[in-house]
Design an enzyme around this catalytic site. Sequence first.
Site, PDB file in Angstrom:
ATOM      1  N   ALA A  90      -5.987   1.013   8.699  1.00  0.00           N
ATOM      2  CA  ALA A  90      -7.438   1.174   8.524  1.00  0.00           C
ATOM      3  C   ALA A  90      -7.924   2.405   9.284  1.00  0.00           C
ATOM      4  O   ALA A  90      -8.707   3.205   8.771  1.00  0.00           O
ATOM      5  CB  ALA A  90      -8.171  -0.073   9.009  1.00  0.00           C
ATOM      6  N   LYS A 106       0.815  -1.235   0.000  1.00  0.00           N
ATOM      7  CA  LYS A 106       0.000   0.000   0.000  1.00  0.00           C
ATOM      8  C   LYS A 106       0.842   1.277   0.000  1.00  0.00           C
ATOM      9  O   LYS A 106       0.405   2.294  -0.526  1.00  0.00           O
ATOM     10  CB  LYS A 106      -0.958  -0.003   1.199  1.00  0.00           C
ATOM     11  CG  LYS A 106      -2.107  -0.999   1.051  1.00  0.00           C
ATOM     12  CD  LYS A 106      -3.091  -0.869   2.205  1.00  0.00           C
ATOM     13  CE  LYS A 106      -4.276  -1.779   2.013  1.00  0.00           C
ATOM     14  NZ  LYS A 106      -5.316  -1.585   3.037  1.00  0.00           N
TER      15      LYS A 106
HETATM   16  P1  NDP Z   1      -2.761  -2.603  11.704  1.00  0.00           P
HETATM   17  O1  NDP Z   1      -1.968  -3.790  12.116  1.00  0.00           O
HETATM   18  O2  NDP Z   1      -2.118  -1.512  10.892  1.00  0.00           O
HETATM   19  O3  NDP Z   1      -3.358  -1.873  13.042  1.00  0.00           O
HETATM   20  C1  NDP Z   1      -3.944  -2.640  14.068  1.00  0.00           C
HETATM   21  C2  NDP Z   1      -4.531  -1.702  15.107  1.00  0.00           C
HETATM   22  O4  NDP Z   1      -5.196  -2.496  16.107  1.00  0.00           O
HETATM   23  C3  NDP Z   1      -3.498  -0.860  15.862  1.00  0.00           C
HETATM   24  O5  NDP Z   1      -4.066   0.372  16.190  1.00  0.00           O
HETATM   25  C4  NDP Z   1      -3.254  -1.693  17.121  1.00  0.00           C
HETATM   26  O6  NDP Z   1      -2.804  -0.938  18.215  1.00  0.00           O
HETATM   27  C5  NDP Z   1      -4.640  -2.201  17.390  1.00  0.00           C
HETATM   28  N1  NDP Z   1      -4.666  -3.401  18.212  1.00  0.00           N
HETATM   29  C6  NDP Z   1      -4.413  -4.672  17.809  1.00  0.00           C
HETATM   30  N2  NDP Z   1      -4.541  -5.517  18.843  1.00  0.00           N
HETATM   31  C7  NDP Z   1      -4.885  -4.755  19.923  1.00  0.00           C
HETATM   32  C8  NDP Z   1      -5.163  -5.049  21.289  1.00  0.00           C
HETATM   33  N3  NDP Z   1      -5.134  -6.296  21.748  1.00  0.00           N
HETATM   34  N4  NDP Z   1      -5.496  -4.021  22.109  1.00  0.00           N
HETATM   35  C9  NDP Z   1      -5.550  -2.751  21.665  1.00  0.00           C
HETATM   36  N5  NDP Z   1      -5.279  -2.410  20.364  1.00  0.00           N
HETATM   37  C10 NDP Z   1      -4.961  -3.402  19.524  1.00  0.00           C
HETATM   38  O7  NDP Z   1      -4.021  -3.169  10.969  1.00  0.00           O
HETATM   39  P2  NDP Z   1      -4.984  -2.415   9.921  1.00  0.00           P
HETATM   40  O8  NDP Z   1      -5.245  -1.050  10.428  1.00  0.00           O
HETATM   41  O9  NDP Z   1      -4.466  -2.577   8.551  1.00  0.00           O
HETATM   42  O10 NDP Z   1      -6.306  -3.293  10.021  1.00  0.00           O
HETATM   43  C11 NDP Z   1      -7.111  -3.252  11.201  1.00  0.00           C
HETATM   44  C12 NDP Z   1      -8.358  -4.061  10.941  1.00  0.00           C
HETATM   45  O11 NDP Z   1      -9.159  -3.397   9.968  1.00  0.00           O
HETATM   46  C13 NDP Z   1      -8.100  -5.478  10.415  1.00  0.00           C
HETATM   47  O12 NDP Z   1      -8.825  -6.368  11.206  1.00  0.00           O
HETATM   48  C14 NDP Z   1      -8.657  -5.474   9.010  1.00  0.00           C
HETATM   49  O13 NDP Z   1      -9.290  -6.700   8.706  1.00  0.00           O
HETATM   50  C15 NDP Z   1      -9.683  -4.360   9.078  1.00  0.00           C
HETATM   51  N6  NDP Z   1      -9.890  -3.749   7.778  1.00  0.00           N
HETATM   52  C16 NDP Z   1     -11.142  -3.838   7.254  1.00  0.00           C
HETATM   53  C17 NDP Z   1     -11.418  -3.333   6.021  1.00  0.00           C
HETATM   54  C18 NDP Z   1     -12.797  -3.471   5.485  1.00  0.00           C
HETATM   55  O14 NDP Z   1     -13.014  -3.158   4.326  1.00  0.00           O
HETATM   56  N7  NDP Z   1     -13.762  -3.903   6.281  1.00  0.00           N
HETATM   57  C19 NDP Z   1     -10.385  -2.638   5.230  1.00  0.00           C
HETATM   58  C20 NDP Z   1      -9.096  -2.573   5.872  1.00  0.00           C
HETATM   59  C21 NDP Z   1      -8.872  -3.132   7.110  1.00  0.00           C
HETATM   60  P3  NDP Z   1      -1.228  -0.595  18.413  1.00  0.00           P
HETATM   61  O15 NDP Z   1      -0.927   0.559  17.486  1.00  0.00           O
HETATM   62  O16 NDP Z   1      -1.132  -0.227  19.850  1.00  0.00           O
HETATM   63  O17 NDP Z   1      -0.473  -1.851  18.058  1.00  0.00           O
END
Ligand code: NDP
Length: 282
Positions: A134, A71
Site C-alpha cells: 500500500a 498482485k
Molecule cells: P504489507 O504487509 O505489505 O505492509 C505492512 C506495512 O506495515 C510494512 O511497512 C510494515 O513494516 C508495517 N508494519 C506492520 N506492523 C508494524 C508495526 N507494529 N510497527 C511498525 N510498522 C509496522 O501490507 P499492505 O501494504 O498491503 O497493507 C497495509 C495496510 O493498508 C493494510 O492495513 C491494508 O488494509 C491497507 N490498505 C488499504 C487500502 C484501502 O483502499 N484503504 C488498499 C490497500 C491496503 P515492516 O516493513 O517493517 O514489516
Amino acid sequence: MTHNFLSPLTGSFAMPAAENPTVAMIEAAYRHHGLDWRYLNCEVAPSALADAVRGARAMGWMGFNCSIPHKVAVIEHLDGLGESARIIGAVNTVVRRGERLIGENTDGKGFVAALAPIVDPAGKRVVLLGAGGAARAVGVEMALAGAAEIAIVNRSAGRGEEVAAIIDANTPAIVRYQPWMSRYVVPEGTDILINATSIGLFPDVEAMPDIDADSLRPDMVVADGIPNPPLTPFLRAAQARGCRTADGLGMLVNQGIVAIRYWTGIDADAAVMRRALLDLGL
Ligand code: NDP
C-alpha cells in the site's frame, strides 16, 4: 421488444476472497447508475491464476481486480501495464482494452483522489509511514501527483530503502528513507502525514503507529489507509490536535471509482459506494 441478456462481467480474483467487501461497493454503484453489469467475487488459488485469467479472456470479461496473493503474479498473464502499475510493480485492476488485458494499479490513485478535496499533493512535503504494498502505491502516486519531498519512515530498512529507490528512479520527487526506531517525531514543515502501515486494522483496532502526537500541528493533513475501522486512533489523535484528516474508507471507495471508470467510462457516485460499505458495518 428485444432484450439483451448478456451482462458485461467484472470481478475479483483473490485468496481468501470471502471477507473482501469490494463486491458490495461496486455492485451498489452499478445498480445506482442503471448499469446491467456484474462483479463476481472469485476465490482463486495461486496455482489456478493462469486459468482464471484465461477464463476471463475467453468469457470476454471487461476487467477484474486482483488482490492478495495475485498482485505481482498476474503480470505475466497480461498484455501490458499502465504507468503506475509498471513503477509500483504490482497490479490490482485489470482492464480489457480491445483484445488486450492491461494491468493498472488503483491503490495509490484512490488515495490521491480521496485526498483531493482536502489537499493537492503538488509541491507538498510528505511523511509516509510504512513501506509495504500500500505504501509503495501511495508513495509512487503522491510523487506522480507532484509531491516535492517524501520521507519513507519504516521499521525494516530493506523495504523502506527499496520504496525510496523506486520513487527516486521514476519520479522527480526528493525522497529519503528514515529508520523508525523509537517514537517518531514528525518534522516541522511536514504538510501531509500518511499511515500506510497495517497498524490499526481490525481486529487490532486500538493500535496506533508509534508517533509523538505532540508533533502533529493543525496545519497538517493526516491520512490513514486503514479502511476498517475508518476512524482509527491515529486519526482521532490527529483530529484532537486540529488536523484535517482523510480516512482509508475514502481510499477504498475512490479505488473503486477509478476501476469503474476504467471499465465502464462512468464516474460513479462516491456517497452511494461509501454507504454500501458502511451498511456492512465497516
Ligand atoms: P504489507 O504487509 O505489505 O505492509 C505492512 C506495512 O506495515 C510494512 O511497512 C510494515 O513494516 C508495517 N508494519 C506492520 N506492523 C508494524 C508495526 N507494529 N510497527 C511498525 N510498522 C509496522 O501490507 P499492505 O501494504 O498491503 O497493507 C497495509 C495496510 O493498508 C493494510 O492495513 C491494508 O488494509 C491497507 N490498505 C488499504 C487500502 C484501502 O483502499 N484503504 C488498499 C490497500 C491496503 P515492516 O516493513 O517493517 O514489516
